[in-house]
Design a protein around this motif. Structure first.
Motif, PDB file in Angstrom:
ATOM      1  N   UNK A  66      10.147 -12.413 -13.731  1.00 46.65           N
ATOM      2  CA  UNK A  66       9.563 -11.482 -12.660  1.00 46.65           C
ATOM      3  C   UNK A  66       8.758 -11.780 -12.341  1.00 46.65           C
ATOM      4  N   UNK A  67       7.861 -11.552 -11.292  1.00 46.36           N
ATOM      5  CA  UNK A  67       5.925 -11.707 -11.069  1.00 46.36           C
ATOM      6  C   UNK A  67       5.652 -10.326 -10.753  1.00 46.36           C
ATOM      7  N   UNK A  68       4.618 -10.113 -10.821  1.00 40.23           N
ATOM      8  CA  UNK A  68       4.230  -8.296 -11.055  1.00 40.23           C
ATOM      9  C   UNK A  68       2.474  -8.988 -10.609  1.00 40.23           C
ATOM     10  N   UNK A  69       1.727  -7.534  -9.840  1.00 41.55           N
ATOM     11  CA  UNK A  69       0.654  -7.488  -9.840  1.00 41.55           C
ATOM     12  C   UNK A  69       0.170  -6.427 -10.275  1.00 41.55           C
ATOM     13  N   UNK A  70      -1.624  -6.584 -10.594  1.00 37.27           N
ATOM     14  CA  UNK A  70      -1.754  -5.394 -10.924  1.00 37.27           C
ATOM     15  C   UNK A  70      -2.669  -5.033  -9.628  1.00 37.27           C
ATOM     16  N   UNK A  71      -3.349  -4.074  -9.173  1.00 36.76           N
ATOM     17  CA  UNK A  71      -4.295  -3.248  -7.919  1.00 36.76           C
ATOM     18  C   UNK A  71      -6.128  -2.985  -8.915  1.00 36.76           C
ATOM     19  N   UNK A  72      -6.679  -2.842  -7.693  1.00 33.70           N
ATOM     20  CA  UNK A  72      -7.935  -1.881  -8.266  1.00 33.70           C
ATOM     21  C   UNK A  72      -7.282  -0.377  -7.667  1.00 33.70           C
ATOM     22  N   UNK A  73      -7.935   0.405  -8.334  1.00 37.02           N
ATOM     23  CA  UNK A  73      -7.816   2.081  -8.261  1.00 37.02           C
ATOM     24  C   UNK A  73      -8.521   2.737  -8.611  1.00 37.02           C
ATOM     25  N   UNK A  74     -10.331   2.821  -7.777  1.00 38.82           N
ATOM     26  CA  UNK A  74     -10.690   3.785  -8.385  1.00 38.82           C
ATOM     27  C   UNK A  74     -11.653   2.602  -9.107  1.00 38.82           C
ATOM     28  N   UNK A  75     -11.941   1.378  -9.515  1.00 34.41           N
ATOM     29  CA  UNK A  75     -12.727   0.602  -9.475  1.00 34.41           C
ATOM     30  C   UNK A  75     -11.908   0.008 -11.240  1.00 34.41           C
ATOM     31  N   UNK A  76     -10.589   0.119 -11.152  1.00 24.58           N
ATOM     32  CA  UNK A  76      -9.711   0.017 -12.311  1.00 24.58           C
ATOM     33  C   UNK A  76      -8.541  -0.585 -12.424  1.00 24.58           C
ATOM     34  N   UNK A  77      -8.132  -1.440 -12.748  1.00 17.01           N
ATOM     35  CA  UNK A  77      -6.845  -2.632 -12.603  1.00 17.01           C
ATOM     36  C   UNK A  77      -6.074  -1.264 -12.805  1.00 17.01           C
ATOM     37  N   UNK A  78      -4.723  -1.283 -12.332  1.00 18.09           N
ATOM     38  CA  UNK A  78      -3.345  -0.719 -12.560  1.00 18.09           C
ATOM     39  C   UNK A  78      -2.134  -1.172 -12.393  1.00 18.09           C
ATOM     40  N   UNK A  79      -0.966  -0.460 -12.830  1.00 16.12           N
ATOM     41  CA  UNK A  79       0.217  -1.161 -12.057  1.00 16.12           C
ATOM     42  C   UNK A  79       0.531  -0.011 -10.665  1.00 16.12           C
ATOM     43  N   UNK A  80       1.122  -0.224  -9.372  1.00 14.16           N
ATOM     44  CA  UNK A  80       1.711   0.533  -8.291  1.00 14.16           C
ATOM     45  C   UNK A  80       3.052  -0.025  -8.513  1.00 14.16           C
ATOM     46  N   UNK A  81       3.496   0.411  -6.839  1.00 12.60           N
ATOM     47  CA  UNK A  81       4.621  -0.013  -6.605  1.00 12.60           C
ATOM     48  C   UNK A  81       5.961  -0.279  -6.752  1.00 12.60           C
ATOM     49  N   UNK A  82       5.842   0.713  -8.003  1.00  9.75           N
ATOM     50  CA  UNK A  82       7.073   1.203  -9.302  1.00  9.75           C
ATOM     51  C   UNK A  82       6.739  -0.151 -10.195  1.00  9.75           C
ATOM     52  N   UNK A  83       6.298  -1.230 -10.166  1.00  7.49           N
ATOM     53  CA  UNK A  83       6.521  -1.773 -11.567  1.00  7.49           C
ATOM     54  C   UNK A  83       6.047  -1.399 -12.579  1.00  7.49           C
ATOM     55  N   UNK A  84       6.702  -2.251 -13.557  1.00  9.51           N
ATOM     56  CA  UNK A  84       6.548  -1.724 -14.992  1.00  9.51           C
ATOM     57  C   UNK A  84       6.541  -3.036 -15.646  1.00  9.51           C
ATOM     58  N   UNK A  85       6.271  -3.159 -17.250  1.00  6.61           N
ATOM     59  CA  UNK A  85       6.118  -3.434 -18.361  1.00  6.61           C
ATOM     60  C   UNK A  85       6.777  -3.259 -18.781  1.00  6.61           C
ATOM     61  N   UNK A  86       8.273  -3.610 -19.296  1.00  5.18           N
ATOM     62  CA  UNK A  86       8.991  -3.572 -20.575  1.00  5.18           C
ATOM     63  C   UNK A  86       8.221  -3.528 -22.311  1.00  5.18           C
TER      64      UNK A  86
END
Length: 195
Positions: free
Chosen positions: A89-109
């Motif tokens: 699988x492929x996921x991506x991080x996005x900047x929220x308030x200047x910091x990378x985070x996971x969104x869109x229901x993504x998680x990392x086991x």
């Protein structure tokens, strides 16, 4: 695939730009690599990412990772295509308030072996921020990857960095601009707002 093959893909796609560019890192450069122009062609994305996946497998084994994670925006297509080539699988991080985070229901086991994938690495700032996000969510970054390493092997991400092409291009702080760049207005083609 060698360095000249990679640069040929960039040149033929109109993605190797010359002028005065303000990079995502905040540095200035006479060269910009607009990977989106290369990756908009599925056959080029396939060829580049297959070569990168093959290099990763050659060093890390046939099933080197459980997941690919990329920083948005530049790494999204590379990450997706690398994941497809590696069968994960492929996921991506996005900047929220200047910091990378996971969104869109993504998680990392927890404990997942993760490949961080970028299009171009210059200073490694976005790559390190993405790796920090992976760690914060319980993943273990086993390697990083990019199509082009603008540091040509000098950047240290704390994990092995796989790249198809080292391409050392000068990059300057604003107070160190050479006279030829001082005469040209800077263009900011990247995706991160530096203001």
């Amino acid at each position: 695939m060698n360095r000249e093959d990679v640069l040929r893909h960039y040149r033929e796609s109109g993605a190797l730009l010359e002028g005065h560019f303000l990079l995502t890192s905040g540095l200035h450069s006479p060269v910009y690599m607009q990977s989106a122009r290369v990756l908009m062609h599925p056959e080029r994305a396939d060829a580049l990412c297959k070569a990168l996946a093959d290099a990763i497998r050659a060093k890390l084994g046939p099933k080197p990772v459980d997941l690919v994670c990329s920083p948005a925006m530049g790494g999204v297509v590379v990450g997706y295509e690398l994941a497809r080539q590696l069968g994960v699988p492929s996921i991506f991080t996005e900047r929220v308030d200047g910091k990378f985070t996971l969104r869109r229901g993504f998680d990392i086991p927890k404990g997942a072996r993760v490949l961080m994938a970028e299009d171009v690495v210059t200073t490694g700032k976005s790559s390190r921020e993405c790796i920090d996000c992976i760690s914060a969510h319980g993943g273990v970054t086993v390697a990083a990857s990019c199509i082009v390493d603008r540091s040509d092997g000098e950047v240290d991400l704390g994990v092995p960095l796989f790249s198809l092409c080292g391409f050392k291009v000068p990059a300057y702080r604003e107070d160190e601009l050479p006279p030829e760049l001082q005469k040209i207005p800077a263009i900011k083609p990247g995706s991160r707002n530096l203001a």
